[in-house]
Design a protein around this motif. Structure first.
Motif, PDB file in Angstrom:
ATOM      1  N   TYR A 115       0.821  -1.210   0.000  1.00  0.00           N
ATOM      2  CA  TYR A 115       0.000   0.000   0.000  1.00  0.00           C
ATOM      3  C   TYR A 115       0.861   1.268   0.000  1.00  0.00           C
ATOM      4  O   TYR A 115       2.046   1.246   0.328  1.00  0.00           O
ATOM      5  N   MET A 116       0.212   2.377  -0.353  1.00  0.00           N
ATOM      6  CA  MET A 116       0.824   3.702  -0.210  1.00  0.00           C
ATOM      7  C   MET A 116      -0.293   4.744  -0.184  1.00  0.00           C
ATOM      8  O   MET A 116      -1.454   4.446  -0.481  1.00  0.00           O
ATOM      9  N   ILE A 117       0.077   5.978   0.171  1.00  0.00           N
ATOM     10  CA  ILE A 117      -0.868   7.092   0.166  1.00  0.00           C
ATOM     11  C   ILE A 117      -0.676   7.851  -1.139  1.00  0.00           C
ATOM     12  O   ILE A 117       0.425   8.276  -1.475  1.00  0.00           O
ATOM     13  N   SER A 118      -1.764   8.038  -1.877  1.00  0.00           N
ATOM     14  CA  SER A 118      -1.687   8.715  -3.166  1.00  0.00           C
ATOM     15  C   SER A 118      -1.615  10.222  -2.981  1.00  0.00           C
ATOM     16  O   SER A 118      -1.778  10.746  -1.868  1.00  0.00           O
ATOM     17  N   SER A 119      -1.401  10.928  -4.092  1.00  0.00           N
ATOM     18  CA  SER A 119      -1.353  12.392  -4.043  1.00  0.00           C
ATOM     19  C   SER A 119      -2.702  12.977  -3.658  1.00  0.00           C
ATOM     20  O   SER A 119      -2.780  14.137  -3.222  1.00  0.00           O
ATOM     21  N   GLU A 120      -3.768  12.214  -3.820  1.00  0.00           N
ATOM     22  CA  GLU A 120      -5.100  12.667  -3.426  1.00  0.00           C
ATOM     23  C   GLU A 120      -5.402  12.365  -1.971  1.00  0.00           C
ATOM     24  O   GLU A 120      -6.494  12.665  -1.477  1.00  0.00           O
ATOM     25  N   GLY A 121      -4.442  11.749  -1.268  1.00  0.00           N
ATOM     26  CA  GLY A 121      -4.638  11.414   0.133  1.00  0.00           C
ATOM     27  C   GLY A 121      -5.409  10.132   0.353  1.00  0.00           C
ATOM     28  O   GLY A 121      -5.891   9.876   1.467  1.00  0.00           O
ATOM     29  N   LYS A 122      -5.510   9.280  -0.671  1.00  0.00           N
ATOM     30  CA  LYS A 122      -6.224   8.018  -0.539  1.00  0.00           C
ATOM     31  C   LYS A 122      -5.240   6.852  -0.412  1.00  0.00           C
ATOM     32  O   LYS A 122      -4.093   6.923  -0.885  1.00  0.00           O
ATOM     33  N   ILE A 123      -5.722   5.782   0.205  1.00  0.00           N
ATOM     34  CA  ILE A 123      -4.917   4.564   0.346  1.00  0.00           C
ATOM     35  C   ILE A 123      -5.096   3.739  -0.927  1.00  0.00           C
ATOM     36  O   ILE A 123      -6.215   3.346  -1.275  1.00  0.00           O
ATOM     37  N   VAL A 124      -3.994   3.475  -1.611  1.00  0.00           N
ATOM     38  CA  VAL A 124      -4.048   2.751  -2.883  1.00  0.00           C
ATOM     39  C   VAL A 124      -2.985   1.650  -2.872  1.00  0.00           C
ATOM     40  O   VAL A 124      -2.153   1.568  -1.968  1.00  0.00           O
ATOM     41  N   TYR A 125      -3.029   0.815  -3.909  1.00  0.00           N
ATOM     42  CA  TYR A 125      -1.998  -0.203  -4.068  1.00  0.00           C
ATOM     43  C   TYR A 125      -0.785   0.409  -4.752  1.00  0.00           C
ATOM     44  O   TYR A 125      -0.886   0.974  -5.850  1.00  0.00           O
ATOM     45  N   LYS A 126       0.360   0.282  -4.114  1.00  0.00           N
ATOM     46  CA  LYS A 126       1.606   0.648  -4.779  1.00  0.00           C
ATOM     47  C   LYS A 126       1.972  -0.422  -5.804  1.00  0.00           C
ATOM     48  O   LYS A 126       2.401  -0.122  -6.912  1.00  0.00           O
ATOM     49  N   LYS A 127       1.763  -1.666  -5.417  1.00  0.00           N
ATOM     50  CA  LYS A 127       1.996  -2.785  -6.324  1.00  0.00           C
ATOM     51  C   LYS A 127       1.301  -4.023  -5.785  1.00  0.00           C
ATOM     52  O   LYS A 127       0.997  -4.115  -4.575  1.00  0.00           O
ATOM     53  N   LEU A 128       1.027  -4.956  -6.648  1.00  0.00           N
ATOM     54  CA  LEU A 128       0.617  -6.307  -6.272  1.00  0.00           C
ATOM     55  C   LEU A 128       1.790  -7.203  -6.647  1.00  0.00           C
ATOM     56  O   LEU A 128       1.992  -7.526  -7.821  1.00  0.00           O
ATOM     57  N   ALA A 129       2.582  -7.559  -5.651  1.00  0.00           N
ATOM     58  CA  ALA A 129       3.849  -8.253  -5.883  1.00  0.00           C
ATOM     59  C   ALA A 129       3.644  -9.759  -5.852  1.00  0.00           C
ATOM     60  O   ALA A 129       3.220 -10.320  -4.833  1.00  0.00           O
ATOM     61  N   ASN A 130       3.936 -10.406  -6.974  1.00  0.00           N
ATOM     62  CA  ASN A 130       3.795 -11.854  -7.064  1.00  0.00           C
ATOM     63  C   ASN A 130       4.878 -12.548  -6.237  1.00  0.00           C
ATOM     64  O   ASN A 130       6.055 -12.160  -6.272  1.00  0.00           O
TER      65      ASN A 130
END
Length: 483
Positions: A115-130
């Protein structure tokens, strides 16, 4: 104890593993299946057939009816589909789909959510790491469900021993009804035939080697000295290998050994195991036309329809996992009133129309397809593209009639399809005492060719004639009045 209390547990706990992990009950490991794909062209081809059509399909993210302005659906589209500089993940979704489809071969595919915090201040996926299936063990939760994963591996000379909770991972399982956690590879039944096929390859190679350098028998008197016998044996061993000639004493006899007795052709058995591998993964239509019997188009159509049904099942399974374990996670973390959008694949057959048309053209023009299969392909293409076959039949007949009528009006002979026949001109026999003169020679008729026309020997064909386009009309559209 109320009815809402769960008394039993789902799934079967398998002994083994590390700590609270559960060992895979399959006697074959993901490494075994990967080796199959890397070493066998038939397996690699079938894996591509099972995965590439899905990867080539288009997909959409549809807004929920409660998402009036589509805000939540747009948010999911940005996270899952956009590149990183536009707010998307570091690993593109097509790559993630390809990694998910590895479960078709290996049984399961595990992803860690970063996870990470986006520029909009939302919690998003930084990556889905296999996470490599060869390095993980899956954890059974207390209620019998999925409880996370334990990974043990070495990366860049550093040993890693980590446990990932269920909320931080996404597990995609193929054949979950066979094994709740680890699933079951689509190629499990094919492994038996894969092993036998490669044993046959080994024996076939030995047979070729024996034919290329046949065994030899060296015989002689029983009292022949051992040093001389050993020397003669070394000379014979090199014969056909590093040397082309060898000397043996007169008292010894060199006889070729007939190794062809009892030898069998391994190719039919190899083809049999190829066909069985294909059947085991619903791709047996690929094997039609191989071996001693060629398949019909109707049989190929039935089998390919079964394969398409299986592919749609895999696509539906991927949709369910994304809609259950990826999208709701982000919506719940970022919106007070969730309206969950859904991921959907488009129909796989609509995207394949152009490919089917190209394949049809190549097969017919190549001249290697039987008339029955051509007819079947033509009918299937017409059905797929919504052609009005009755109207097409009538159009062909009308075109042929128009060509014949126009040709007759100009006094031109035509064939039953309305194509102009070669124009013939009467030429007088050579006169005088020329070399070609023959007593009583009669005028002869010969076809007019372009060289005669260019030289002005004959008048040119009327300019209207090229308007009678050449071309053949399919025999299936030939009317009863045509000869």
């Amino acid at each position: 104890m109320g009815g809402s209390t769960e008394l039993g547990v789902s799934g079967e706990s398998i002994l083994g593993g590390f700590g609270d992990t559960e060992a895979n009950s399959d006697n074959l490991t993901p490494a075994d299946y990967i080796k199959m794909r890397q070493n066998d062209g038939t397996i690699a081809s079938m894996y591509s057939i099972l995965t590439m059509p899905i990867l080539a399909s288009q997909y959409t993210i549809a807004a929920d009816e409660e998402d009036a302005n589509g805000e939540q659906a747009d948010f999911i589209r940005r996270v899952l589909l956009n590149p990183p500089h536009k707010g998307g993940m570091e690993i593109p979704m097509p790559i993630i789909l390809g990694q998910m489809l590895q479960a078709v071969l290996e049984g399961f595919a595990l992803f860690e959510k970063v996870y990470m915090i986006s520029s909009e201040g939302k919690i998003v996926y930084k990556k889905l790491a296999n996470r490599d299936s060869r390095t993980v063990f899956l954890i059974r939760a207390q209620d019998g469900g999925y409880g996370g994963a334990h990974q043990r591996t070495t990366f860049k000379s550093v040993y890693y021993d980590v446990e990932m909770p269920a909320w931080k991972t996404m597990l995609y399982t193929y054949g979950k009804d066979k094994n709740f956690l680890y699933g079951e590879s689509a190629f499990k039944a094919a492994h038996y035939h894969y092993v036998l096929k490669h044993k046959l390859y080994y024996l076939a190679n030995l047979s070729v080697q024996t034919s290329a350098v046949p065994p030899k028998v060296l015989s002689g008197p029983s009292n022949y000295g051992k040093p001389e016998k050993d020397r003669a044996m070394r000379n014979v061993e090199k014969l056909g290998g590093v040397r082309t000639t060898a000397y043996i004493p007169d008292v010894l006899t060199l006889t070729p050994y007939d190794s062809a007795k009892g030898r069998m052709d391994a190719l039919p058995l190899i083809e049999h195991h190829n066909a069985e591998m294909a059947r085991s993964v619903l791709a047996q239509f690929l094997m039609l036309g191989t071996g001693s019997k060629s398949g019909s188009w109707a049989l190929s159509k039935d089998h390919s329809d079964i394969l398409l049904t299986a592919l749609k099942g895999v696509m539906s399974s991927i949709e369910d996992h994304i809609n259950h374990y990826l999208i709701p996670d982000l919506i719940d973390l970022n919106f007070v009133n969730p309206a969950y959008p859904e991921w959907h694949f488009q129909d796989i057959t609509s995207d394949a129309k152009d490919l089917v048309l190209q394949a049809f053209t190549q097969m017919v023009t190549s001249g290697v397809v039987s008339d029955e299969i051509k007819q079947g392909i033509e009918d299937r293409i017409a059905e797929t593209l919504d052609f009005d076959m009755e109207q097409l039949h009538q159009d062909v007949l009308d075109a042929a009639k128009e060509k014949i009528a126009a040709a007759k009006a100009m006094g031109i002979d035509v064939d039953p399809q309305g194509n102009p026949l070669p124009i013939r001109q009467t030429v007088a026999a050579p006169a005088g005492g020329g070399a070609d003169a023959k007593p009583g020679a009669k005028p002869v008729s010969k076809p007019i060719n372009q060289s005669d026309e260019a030289a002005g020997v004959i008048p040119k064909v009327p300019e209207r004639l090229p308007a009678l386009r050449s071309g053949s009309t399919s025999d299936r559209f030939k009317p009863d009045w045509m000869p």
